[in-house]
Design a protein around this motif. Structure first.
Motif, PDB file in Angstrom:
ATOM      1  N   LYS A   1      -0.036  16.611   1.423  1.00 55.06           N
ATOM      2  CA  LYS A   1       0.789  16.137   2.548  1.00 55.06           C
ATOM      3  C   LYS A   1      -0.008  15.181   3.428  1.00 55.06           C
ATOM      4  CE  LYS A   1       4.069  19.898   2.905  1.00 55.06           C
ATOM      5  NZ  LYS A   1       4.676  20.912   3.771  1.00 55.06           N
ATOM      6  N   SER A   2      -1.238  15.532   3.692  1.00 56.77           N
ATOM      7  CA  SER A   2      -2.097  14.672   4.501  1.00 56.77           C
ATOM      8  C   SER A   2      -2.340  13.339   3.798  1.00 56.77           C
ATOM      9  CB  SER A   2      -3.429  15.373   4.764  1.00 56.77           C
ATOM     10  OG  SER A   2      -4.327  14.522   5.419  1.00 56.77           O
ATOM     11  N   PHE A   3      -2.589  13.394   2.504  1.00 59.84           N
ATOM     12  CA  PHE A   3      -2.790  12.160   1.740  1.00 59.84           C
ATOM     13  C   PHE A   3      -1.531  11.302   1.775  1.00 59.84           C
ATOM     14  CE2 PHE A   3      -2.759   9.979  -2.517  1.00 59.84           C
ATOM     15  CZ  PHE A   3      -3.666   8.988  -2.167  1.00 59.84           C
ATOM     16  N   GLY A   4      -0.371  11.943   1.697  1.00 60.91           N
ATOM     17  CA  GLY A   4       0.896  11.213   1.782  1.00 60.91           C
ATOM     18  C   GLY A   4       1.067  10.518   3.126  1.00 60.91           C
ATOM     19  N   ARG A   5       0.672  11.193   4.199  1.00 60.25           N
ATOM     20  CA  ARG A   5       0.750  10.575   5.533  1.00 60.25           C
ATOM     21  C   ARG A   5      -0.200   9.377   5.629  1.00 60.25           C
ATOM     22  NH1 ARG A   5       1.225  15.912   7.078  1.00 60.25           N
ATOM     23  NH2 ARG A   5      -0.973  16.111   7.582  1.00 60.25           N
ATOM     24  N   ILE A   6      -1.396   9.521   5.064  1.00 58.34           N
ATOM     25  CA  ILE A   6      -2.357   8.414   5.065  1.00 58.34           C
ATOM     26  C   ILE A   6      -1.787   7.232   4.283  1.00 58.34           C
ATOM     27  CG2 ILE A   6      -4.615   7.666   4.197  1.00 58.34           C
ATOM     28  CD1 ILE A   6      -5.596  10.551   4.865  1.00 58.34           C
ATOM     29  N   LEU A   7      -1.211   7.527   3.122  1.00 58.94           N
ATOM     30  CA  LEU A   7      -0.594   6.448   2.338  1.00 58.94           C
ATOM     31  C   LEU A   7       0.540   5.788   3.112  1.00 58.94           C
ATOM     32  CD1 LEU A   7      -0.340   7.673  -1.365  1.00 58.94           C
ATOM     33  CD2 LEU A   7      -1.683   5.794  -0.464  1.00 58.94           C
ATOM     34  N   GLY A   8       1.282   6.586   3.877  1.00 54.38           N
ATOM     35  CA  GLY A   8       2.379   6.048   4.676  1.00 54.38           C
ATOM     36  C   GLY A   8       1.920   5.044   5.709  1.00 54.38           C
ATOM     37  N   SER A   9       0.640   5.114   6.096  1.00 54.32           N
ATOM     38  CA  SER A   9       0.105   4.169   7.081  1.00 54.32           C
ATOM     39  C   SER A   9      -0.507   2.940   6.415  1.00 54.32           C
ATOM     40  CB  SER A   9      -0.942   4.858   7.957  1.00 54.32           C
ATOM     41  OG  SER A   9      -2.139   5.075   7.226  1.00 54.32           O
ATOM     42  N   GLN A  10      -0.523   2.925   5.084  1.00 54.95           N
ATOM     43  CA  GLN A  10      -1.129   1.817   4.353  1.00 54.95           C
ATOM     44  C   GLN A  10      -0.149   0.658   4.224  1.00 54.95           C
ATOM     45  OE1 GLN A  10      -4.535   2.105   3.133  1.00 54.95           O
ATOM     46  NE2 GLN A  10      -4.356   3.831   4.521  1.00 54.95           N
ATOM     47  N   ALA A  11      -0.680  -0.456   3.798  1.00 55.65           N
ATOM     48  CA  ALA A  11       0.112  -1.680   3.657  1.00 55.65           C
ATOM     49  C   ALA A  11       0.815  -1.696   2.300  1.00 55.65           C
ATOM     50  CB  ALA A  11      -0.785  -2.901   3.810  1.00 55.65           C
ATOM     51  N   ILE A  12       1.686  -0.711   2.098  1.00 58.37           N
ATOM     52  CA  ILE A  12       2.446  -0.611   0.854  1.00 58.37           C
ATOM     53  C   ILE A  12       3.908  -0.344   1.206  1.00 58.37           C
ATOM     54  CG2 ILE A  12       0.521   0.153  -0.581  1.00 58.37           C
ATOM     55  CD1 ILE A  12       1.522   3.029  -0.228  1.00 58.37           C
ATOM     56  N   PRO A  13       4.831  -0.688   0.311  1.00 54.68           N
ATOM     57  CA  PRO A  13       6.240  -0.388   0.590  1.00 54.68           C
ATOM     58  C   PRO A  13       6.454   1.120   0.775  1.00 54.68           C
ATOM     59  CG  PRO A  13       6.047  -1.879  -1.280  1.00 54.68           C
ATOM     60  CD  PRO A  13       4.657  -1.419  -0.943  1.00 54.68           C
ATOM     61  N   LYS A  14       7.222   1.496   1.762  1.00 62.14           N
ATOM     62  CA  LYS A  14       7.426   2.918   2.095  1.00 62.14           C
ATOM     63  C   LYS A  14       8.039   3.701   0.947  1.00 62.14           C
ATOM     64  CE  LYS A  14       5.569   2.334   5.988  1.00 62.14           C
ATOM     65  NZ  LYS A  14       4.128   2.342   5.876  1.00 62.14           N
ATOM     66  N   TRP A  15       8.884   3.049   0.135  1.00 60.57           N
ATOM     67  CA  TRP A  15       9.514   3.776  -0.961  1.00 60.57           C
ATOM     68  C   TRP A  15       8.508   4.197  -2.032  1.00 60.57           C
ATOM     69  CZ3 TRP A  15       9.176   1.907  -5.909  1.00 60.57           C
ATOM     70  CH2 TRP A  15       8.859   0.566  -6.053  1.00 60.57           C
ATOM     71  N   THR A  16       7.311   3.571  -2.052  1.00 59.71           N
ATOM     72  CA  THR A  16       6.304   3.922  -3.045  1.00 59.71           C
ATOM     73  C   THR A  16       5.442   5.110  -2.627  1.00 59.71           C
ATOM     74  OG1 THR A  16       4.620   2.404  -2.174  1.00 59.71           O
ATOM     75  CG2 THR A  16       6.146   1.527  -3.837  1.00 59.71           C
ATOM     76  N   VAL A  17       5.482   5.474  -1.357  1.00 58.79           N
ATOM     77  CA  VAL A  17       4.592   6.524  -0.844  1.00 58.79           C
ATOM     78  C   VAL A  17       4.751   7.852  -1.590  1.00 58.79           C
ATOM     79  CG1 VAL A  17       4.005   7.916   1.187  1.00 58.79           C
ATOM     80  CG2 VAL A  17       4.251   5.429   1.392  1.00 58.79           C
TER      81      VAL A  17
END
Length: 140
Positions: A30-46
């Protein structure tokens, strides 16, 4: 003989690296998912990448552990490192709209420029491993 030893050292180094960075991601998904959510990637890929990245890293570990699949693991490591290096390059050259934070424990205290240098170095080492194993370079 020395070339085989060097190839095994390269494979072992990447197996340890991938395990070191994948296991904490899986342990704190879950924490890794939140970190990915803050990255410069499309949200649907998180949601996809939250699982895919650590699973690919674990796959690389498994491939690198066995002589029969080590070459594939080295190719895999080279590919992953190339992707991560291109991503960090995009951050440095401000291709993205946001400036993400580093998620890897190993890289957390590094600047993005140092991170890029390490990634380039690891990408080159993976390529050397691929070439040595694929073409039996430097073997007698």
């Amino acid at each position: 003989m020395i070339a085989t030893f060097i190839t095994y050292i390269i494979a072992a180094t990447f197996a340890l690296l991938w395990a070191y960075i994948a296991v904490p991601k899986l342990a704190r998904l879950k924490s890794f998912g939140r970190i990915l959510g803050s990255q410069a990637i499309p949200k649907w890929t998180v949601p996809i990448l939250t699982w895919l990245i650590p699973l690919l890293e674990i796959c690389a570990v498994c491939l690198l552990l066995f002589p029969e699949t080590m070459l594939l693991g080295l190719y895999f490591s080279f590919g992953l490192m190339l992707i991560f290096t291109l991503y960090v390059s995009g951050i440095i050259f401000q291709i993205y709209d946001i400036y993400p934070s580093s998620s890897g424990a190993l890289f957390k205290r590094m600047t993005w420029r140092k991170h890029l240098k390490v990634n380039i170095g690891l990408t080159c080492i993976a390529l050397v491993g691929v070439l040595m194993e694929q073409f039996n370079l430097f073997r007698n």
